[in-house]
Design a protein around this motif. Structure first.
Motif, mmCIF file in Angstrom:
data_model
loop_
_atom_site.group_PDB
_atom_site.id
_atom_site.type_symbol
_atom_site.label_atom_id
_atom_site.label_comp_id
_atom_site.label_asym_id
_atom_site.label_seq_id
_atom_site.Cartn_x
_atom_site.Cartn_y
_atom_site.Cartn_z
ATOM 1 N N CYS A 63 38.832 73.137 6.387
ATOM 2 C CA CYS A 63 38.695 71.889 5.624
ATOM 3 C C CYS A 63 38.174 72.219 4.219
ATOM 4 O O CYS A 63 37.661 73.319 3.986
ATOM 5 N N CYS A 98 29.349 71.071 13.663
ATOM 6 C CA CYS A 98 30.779 71.387 13.798
ATOM 7 C C CYS A 98 30.993 72.885 14.093
ATOM 8 O O CYS A 98 30.305 73.738 13.526
ATOM 9 N N LYS A 100 32.954 74.949 13.025
ATOM 10 C CA LYS A 100 33.247 75.799 11.852
ATOM 11 C C LYS A 100 31.978 76.433 11.295
ATOM 12 O O LYS A 100 32.011 77.524 10.739
ATOM 13 N N PHE A 101 30.847 75.745 11.473
ATOM 14 C CA PHE A 101 29.584 76.297 10.982
ATOM 15 C C PHE A 101 29.167 77.527 11.792
ATOM 16 O O PHE A 101 28.437 78.376 11.303
ATOM 17 N N HIS A 222 29.979 63.125 5.234
ATOM 18 C CA HIS A 222 29.174 64.345 5.330
ATOM 19 C C HIS A 222 28.435 64.581 4.012
ATOM 20 O O HIS A 222 29.012 64.383 2.937
ATOM 21 N N TYR A 224 27.788 67.209 2.378
ATOM 22 C CA TYR A 224 28.427 68.188 1.488
ATOM 23 C C TYR A 224 29.696 67.634 0.851
ATOM 24 O O TYR A 224 30.261 68.265 -0.028
ATOM 25 N N ALA A 297 36.989 64.235 5.134
ATOM 26 C CA ALA A 297 37.681 65.470 4.743
ATOM 27 C C ALA A 297 38.998 65.552 5.510
ATOM 28 O O ALA A 297 39.012 65.381 6.739
ATOM 29 N N CYS A 300 39.632 67.145 9.230
ATOM 30 C CA CYS A 300 38.378 67.210 10.000
ATOM 31 C C CYS A 300 38.532 66.394 11.279
ATOM 32 O O CYS A 300 38.689 65.170 11.226
HETATM 33 S S1 SF4 Z 1 34.322 68.479 7.233
HETATM 34 FE FE1 SF4 Z 1 34.658 68.376 9.444
HETATM 35 S S2 SF4 Z 1 35.758 70.266 9.970
HETATM 36 FE FE2 SF4 Z 1 34.821 70.554 7.949
HETATM 37 S S3 SF4 Z 1 32.861 71.529 8.359
HETATM 38 FE FE3 SF4 Z 1 32.492 69.323 8.239
HETATM 39 S S4 SF4 Z 1 32.615 68.557 10.344
HETATM 40 FE FE4 SF4 Z 1 33.550 70.627 10.284
#
Ligand code: SF4
Length: 353
Positions: A63, A98, A100-101, A222, A224, A297, A300
């Motif tokens: 993502c 998530c 991915k972290f 999120h 970020y 995102a 996601c």
């Molecule tokens: S945007 Fe979604 S897939 Fe990307 S790191 Fe965050 S939770 Fe994970």
């Protein structure tokens, strides 16, 4: 800093990427490393060059926030001795971040010449704190052999985190909450008495009580994504410039968010998703905002489930307009700006009617 007095053996520069959970934990991480005698550098704000580099380095399926993270790590390779890339599994009991972290250190090592330079503790608080504490000790031992110094640095970093969280709930955006929480790093926070908690409590009256003449928009997403101006195409500052009051999930007290999240038929074990949903339910049920904006995102999985649940609840509750904006590295700014402006116009018309 008197290195001996702090039990510090090794001096180095630690780079912290301005991405992903930087927006929730930077004050804690920075304090920990600084207390151990390290110089802390943060990557610059996201820009086109940084995102482009992240896109080149990361796998296509990632993502955009992960691609942004890659760009930030790459930008630190020349300015830091070590780079902090934790393996984030969980930050609370019975819940996870998530997936991915979890793979970040491995993905970074595979993509760029960072091996041997990453500080990559495994942060997993899903079961108990014992293993997490060992990771803290292991991380601190990079800088010093003194377990006492590491323990003290960790305790101070926790106080700073508490101060930072109070500052968020007091209505500050992360960047200013970061500066304020780290101000007086030489000891002021040791005596932190919760004064920002009082400001936060006072601020809650305005946040929780409902709209006045100003248009209030509840922002879901999120950290970020919503706080990174480049990645989010400055949506928050555009809303503010247009005279809106912007209320993000992080300005709501944990108890409010958790209580609302418990309306779900089952425990949602994704920390970030539960936070977004709890905030959305609060905005929709309390009618404390004029509209909700969900920033997601592209690609996601978590956002698609959470987005669906928010949309259903918005239809059920009926009265609060909801708009979703999905972002990735290909999203055109003009389209986003037009949609945000149209949403604002609609909220203004509703309010005056
Ligand atoms: S945007 Fe979604 S897939 Fe990307 S790191 Fe965050 S939770 Fe994970």
């Amino acid at each position: 800093m008197d290195m001996q007095a702090h039990g510090v053996d090794l001096y180095m520069t630690v780079g912290i990427p301005r991405a992903l959970l930087y927006y929730y934990y930077y004050p804690m991480w920075a304090t920990f490393f600084k207390e151990l005698g390290a110089d802390v550098v943060v990557s610059r704000e996201t820009n086109k060059g940084l995102l482009d580099q992240g896109v080149r380095l990361a796998v296509d399926e990632a993502c955009m926030p992960v691609k942004v993270f890659f760009g930030h790590v790459a930008s630190l390779l020349d300015s830091a001795d070590r780079i902090f890339v934790p393996r984030l599994v969980s930050v609370e009991r019975r819940a996870f971040i998530c997936p991915k972290f979890m793979g970040l250190p491995d993905m970074i090592r595979a993509a760029m010449p960072a091996d041997g330079r990453l500080i990559d503790p495994c942060i997993d608080l899903s079961k108990n704190e014992r293993e997490f504490h060992s990771e803290i000790m292991r991380t601190g031992s990079i800088f010093t052999r003194s377990r006492v110094a590491i323990h003290k640095a960790y305790q101070k970093s926790k106080v700073v985190l508490r101060r930072f969280k109070d500052l968020l709930v007091a209505g500050n955006m992360p960047e200013s909450a970061i500066s304020l929480s780290l101000a007086g790093h030489d000891g002021a926070y040791e005596g932190y008495t919760g004064e920002f908690g009082e400001v936060a409590a006072a601020n809650q009256d305005a946040i929780l009580s409902g709209p006045d003449d100003t248009i209030s928009v509840g922002i879901l997403g999120h950290p970020y994504l919503i706080y990174d101006s480049y990645a989010s195409m400055s949506i928050l500052s555009r809303l503010r410039d247009a005279g809106c009051r912007v209320i993000t999930c992080d300005m709501l007290p944990d108890e409010v968010v958790e209580k609302e999240a418990q309306n779900l038929p089952r425990w949602l074990f994704w920390t970030l998703g539960r936070r977004i949903l709890g905030a959305a339910f609060h905005f929709l049920h309390s009618r404390s905002v004029d509209g909700c904006l969900h920033i997601t995102a592209f690609g996601c999985g978590l956002d698609s489930i959470v987005g669906e649940l928010i949309e259903r609840e918005a239809k059920r509750s009926g009265d609060i307009p909801l708009m979703s904006i999905t972002l990735d590295e290909h999203t055109g700014e003009a389209g986003v700006v037009t949609r945000v402006e149209a949403f604002m116009d609609m909220l203004r018309r509703r309010k005056s009617a």
